[in-house]
Every structure is written in structure tokens, then in C-alpha cells.
Design an enzyme around this catalytic site. Structure first.
Site, PDB file in Angstrom:
ATOM      1  N   SER A 270       8.792  93.084  57.494  1.00 50.70           N
ATOM      2  CA  SER A 270       7.765  92.608  58.433  1.00 50.70           C
ATOM      3  C   SER A 270       6.464  93.396  58.391  1.00 50.70           C
ATOM      4  O   SER A 270       5.457  92.958  58.966  1.00 50.70           O
ATOM      5  CB  SER A 270       8.306  92.614  59.865  1.00 50.70           C
ATOM      6  OG  SER A 270       9.151  91.511  60.077  1.00 50.70           O
TER       7      SER A 270
ATOM      8  N   VAL B  16      12.315  95.467  59.318  1.00 42.52           N
ATOM      9  CA  VAL B  16      13.770  95.626  59.412  1.00 42.52           C
ATOM     10  C   VAL B  16      14.365  96.231  58.139  1.00 42.52           C
ATOM     11  O   VAL B  16      15.560  96.490  58.084  1.00 42.52           O
ATOM     12  CB  VAL B  16      14.468  94.289  59.754  1.00 42.52           C
ATOM     13  CG1 VAL B  16      14.066  93.810  61.137  1.00 42.52           C
ATOM     14  CG2 VAL B  16      14.218  93.239  58.690  1.00 42.52           C
TER      15      VAL B  16
ATOM     16  N   TYR C 203       6.929  83.367  52.057  1.00 43.64           N
ATOM     17  CA  TYR C 203       7.168  84.310  53.152  1.00 43.64           C
ATOM     18  C   TYR C 203       8.339  85.229  52.828  1.00 43.64           C
ATOM     19  O   TYR C 203       8.257  86.455  53.010  1.00 43.64           O
ATOM     20  CB  TYR C 203       7.431  83.537  54.443  1.00 43.64           C
ATOM     21  CG  TYR C 203       7.794  84.401  55.616  1.00 43.64           C
ATOM     22  CD1 TYR C 203       6.860  85.252  56.196  1.00 43.64           C
ATOM     23  CD2 TYR C 203       9.083  84.376  56.148  1.00 43.64           C
ATOM     24  CE1 TYR C 203       7.196  86.061  57.273  1.00 43.64           C
ATOM     25  CE2 TYR C 203       9.429  85.176  57.225  1.00 43.64           C
ATOM     26  CZ  TYR C 203       8.482  86.014  57.788  1.00 43.64           C
ATOM     27  OH  TYR C 203       8.818  86.818  58.846  1.00 43.64           O
TER      28      TYR C 203
ATOM     29  N   LYS D 190       3.519  91.472  57.295  1.00 42.14           N
ATOM     30  CA  LYS D 190       2.773  90.598  58.208  1.00 42.14           C
ATOM     31  C   LYS D 190       1.374  91.134  58.475  1.00 42.14           C
ATOM     32  O   LYS D 190       0.413  90.368  58.579  1.00 42.14           O
ATOM     33  CB  LYS D 190       3.536  90.450  59.535  1.00 42.14           C
ATOM     34  CG  LYS D 190       4.879  89.755  59.413  1.00 42.14           C
ATOM     35  CD  LYS D 190       5.659  89.853  60.714  1.00 42.14           C
ATOM     36  CE  LYS D 190       6.997  89.146  60.604  1.00 42.14           C
ATOM     37  NZ  LYS D 190       7.825  89.320  61.814  1.00 42.14           N
TER      38      LYS D 190
END
Length: 324
Positions: A73, A268, A198, A76
Site C-alpha cells: 500500500s 501490509v 493495481y 498508493k
């Protein structure tokens, strides 16, 4: 002492501090690696690294700082910067807001009033941001993302194919989020391709050293601390740092802002990068996660450093003020 020797002494001193923290928290075995992505469940849970890079390119690394792991993440934040540079703030805000939610990062929830994803640091917002990556094919778009990483890292990163495959196979909740956004007109109709991208962006391999370099580039207002090249626009880094402070630590973001108080993003995979504007960045890698999805050891390291060195952005006595 000369300026050079003084700087080297300060770096050696901070490396000793990081070494002491590493030694202190090695016995901490709370938490477990992420299990909902099968490949992440197989990582060595006891890997542990602390790295730092200053805005003038000085480096510190202790523990497994050169061990590769997937960025997850933390990607992002970088894709958000890419979207802002490519499409502009107004266009991005039509699809993704900037409000913290208090919900889990994979919540199936949208901003119904504005018909958009709530912020770019939760999965809904991140998928909407990934949808904005330009390219005619999946390969084109993957290369665009890898090229973006290369500007931060100075080398072209690899994608962990096993993790990418594992995320594809288990990403049905993200599919639900994406198709909900398709039904609302928030993303375009190449849903499976965008999801594949993604999953790929999250599966990029980095080290704690890499992560600290990425953070130092953003903390240096978009200028790479080693090469001196501009990686991302100055105004864009302001927006990146803002959402990192308010939304970067999942639904622990409010607690983080209160106790640690620096812009940060976690993943994570076990990484956390914290950025001190004008000074540099610190990265921690340890795959044992708490219930929010944040590295347990990582949180403790940052809490200790923030308290000891008054890193909180609103600390009136912060020694980092004026280093910009």
C-alpha cells in the site's frame, strides 16, 4: 571539527540510535504477517530493518536494510503523486477525495455525497487512482508505473510475480470495490486491467534503503537526495505529504498523527516510511502486523524516535523546524 566531520559524527550517532532501537525491539514478536494474501503469509516474520536518508543524501541502515519485500500500500502514495502530475488536482478530486474515513483500508464504501472514493490511501481510492495511469495496454501501464518507481529509486524495480499472482487469485474484495465504482461512473470500463495493474504496483520489490530514499525524495519536495534530479513537482509533494499525515496509516491514522505526528505511509508487506519535510525520511521493515495492518515493530520504532527527537510536526520545540 570540520563541517564534514561534524556531519559524519552526527550520522554515526544516529546510526547507533537506530542500532539500539533495532536491538531493543528484535525480541518483540507480537503480530503476524498478512495472511489474506497467501504469498505474504510465507515471509520470514523475524526480518527487521531500520533505514534513513537525509535530504542531502546521507544514509543509515541497520538490520535487514537490503532485504527485498513488496511495497504493497505504500505504492498508493506514489501513484497519487503520478495522478496529480498527469491529470491535475481538480480532475483527481472528481474521482477521489482527501477525507480520512476511520474505516478499514479495504472497506466497500464510497463518498456518496460527491460520488467518489473517500481518499487515495484506502483501496477504493487507490484503485480509482490506478485507473488514471495512462497506457493503451496493461504492459504499457505497468511500464509507466515501473518508470515512475525508477525515478525515485535510480534503478528499475522488479515485480514479485508470485505475489502478483497471489493477489490476483485472492483479490475479490478489491474486485467488488472496483465494480461498484464502475457502476457509479467513478472508473472506466477496463476494470480487470486496472485491477491487474493495481496488484502489480503493490507487488513491486523494494528494500528499506529504497523506501527511505523514496521518502527522502518526497521530504525534499520532490528532488532526489542523491542525484539532485527533480522526481515530482514541489506542489504535488505538498498534497502527498498532507494525505500521508491524515490518511496514510489505515484506520490508525488519527492515533498516529496524535502520537508520532509525521507524514507516513504503511503497507501490509511490513514497511512504514515516515517523512520529515526538509530533513529526510526513516523507513522500517518488519512483517509482523497489528490488527490495523501496520508493522508492530515499525510503530514502536517511530514512537520512540518521535518522542526522543521531537519529530512531531506540531511540536513547538522541534529541532527539525527551519531545516527546509
Amino acid at each position: 571539527m570540520t563541517d564534514t566531520s561534524t556531519r559524519q559524527a552526527r550520522i554515526a550517532w544516529f546510526e547507533r540510535i537506530c542500532g539500539d532501537l533495532h536491538e531493543r525491539f528484535v525480541p518483540l514478536t507480537d503480530g503476524e504477517p498478512a495472511s489474506y494474501i497467501p504469498e505474504l503469509a510465507t515471509v520470514d516474520p523475524d526480518r527487521f530493518a531500520i533505514a534513513a536518508v537525509t535530504t542531502d543524501g546521507e544514509r543509515v541502515g541497520v538490520g535487514d536494510h537490503d532485504h527485498a519485500f513488496t511495497i504493497q500500500s505504500i505504492s498508493k502514495l506514489l501513484l497519487y503523486g503520478l495522478a496529480l502530475e498527469t491529470h491535475g488536482r481538480d480532475h483527481v478530486l472528481e474521482r477521489v477525495g482527501v477525507a480520512p474515513t476511520g474505516d478499514s483500508f479495504n472497506a466497500i464504501a464510497l463518498d456518496d455525497d460527491r460520488n467518489r472514493a473517500p481518499n487515495p490511501m484506502v483501496n477504493a481510492g487507490a484503485i480509482a487512482i490506478t485507473d488514471l495511469v495512462v497506457g493503451a495496454t496493461l504492459d504499457d501501464r505497468v511500464e509507466a508505473v515501473r518508470s515512475m518507481y525508477e525515478r525515485y529509486l535510480g534503478h528499475r524495480p522488479e515485480v514479485d510475480r508470485e505475489v502478483w499472482t497471489s493477489e490476483r487469485a485472492t483479490g475479490n474484495r478489491n474486485r467488488a470495490i472496483a465494480y461498484l465504482m464502475l457502476s457509479r461512473g467513478i472508473i472506466d470500463d477496463r476494470v480487470e486491467q486496472t485491477l491487474d495493474l493495481y496488484f502489480a504496483q503493490c507487488s513491486v520489490l523494494i528494500t528499506a534503503d529504497d523506501l527511505a530514499t523514496i521518502g527522502a525524495t518526497i521530504a525534499n519536495h520532490g528532488v532526489h537526495p542523491v542525484t539532485g534530479e527533480r522526481v515530482v513537482r514541489r506542489d504535488v509533494t505538498r498534497d502527498m505529504l498532507t494525505v500521508a499525515l491524515t490518511c496514510g496509516m489505515y484506520d490508525y491514522a488519527g492515533e498516529w498523527a496524535y502520537t508520532v505526528g509525521i507524514p507516513a505511509k504503511s503497507g501490509v508487506g511490513g514497511g512504514i516510511v515516515g517523512m520529515i519535510p526538509g530533513a529526510g525520511a526513516i523507513a522500517v521493515y518488519s512483517p509482523r502486523l497489528d490488527a490495523f495492518g501496520n508493522s508492530v515493530r515499525g510503530l514502536r520504532v517511530f514512537e520512540e524516535l518521535s518522542d526522543e527527537f521531537e519529530m512531531h510536526v506540531f511540536d513547538p520545540d522541534s529541532p527539525w523546524r527551519g531545516t527546509d
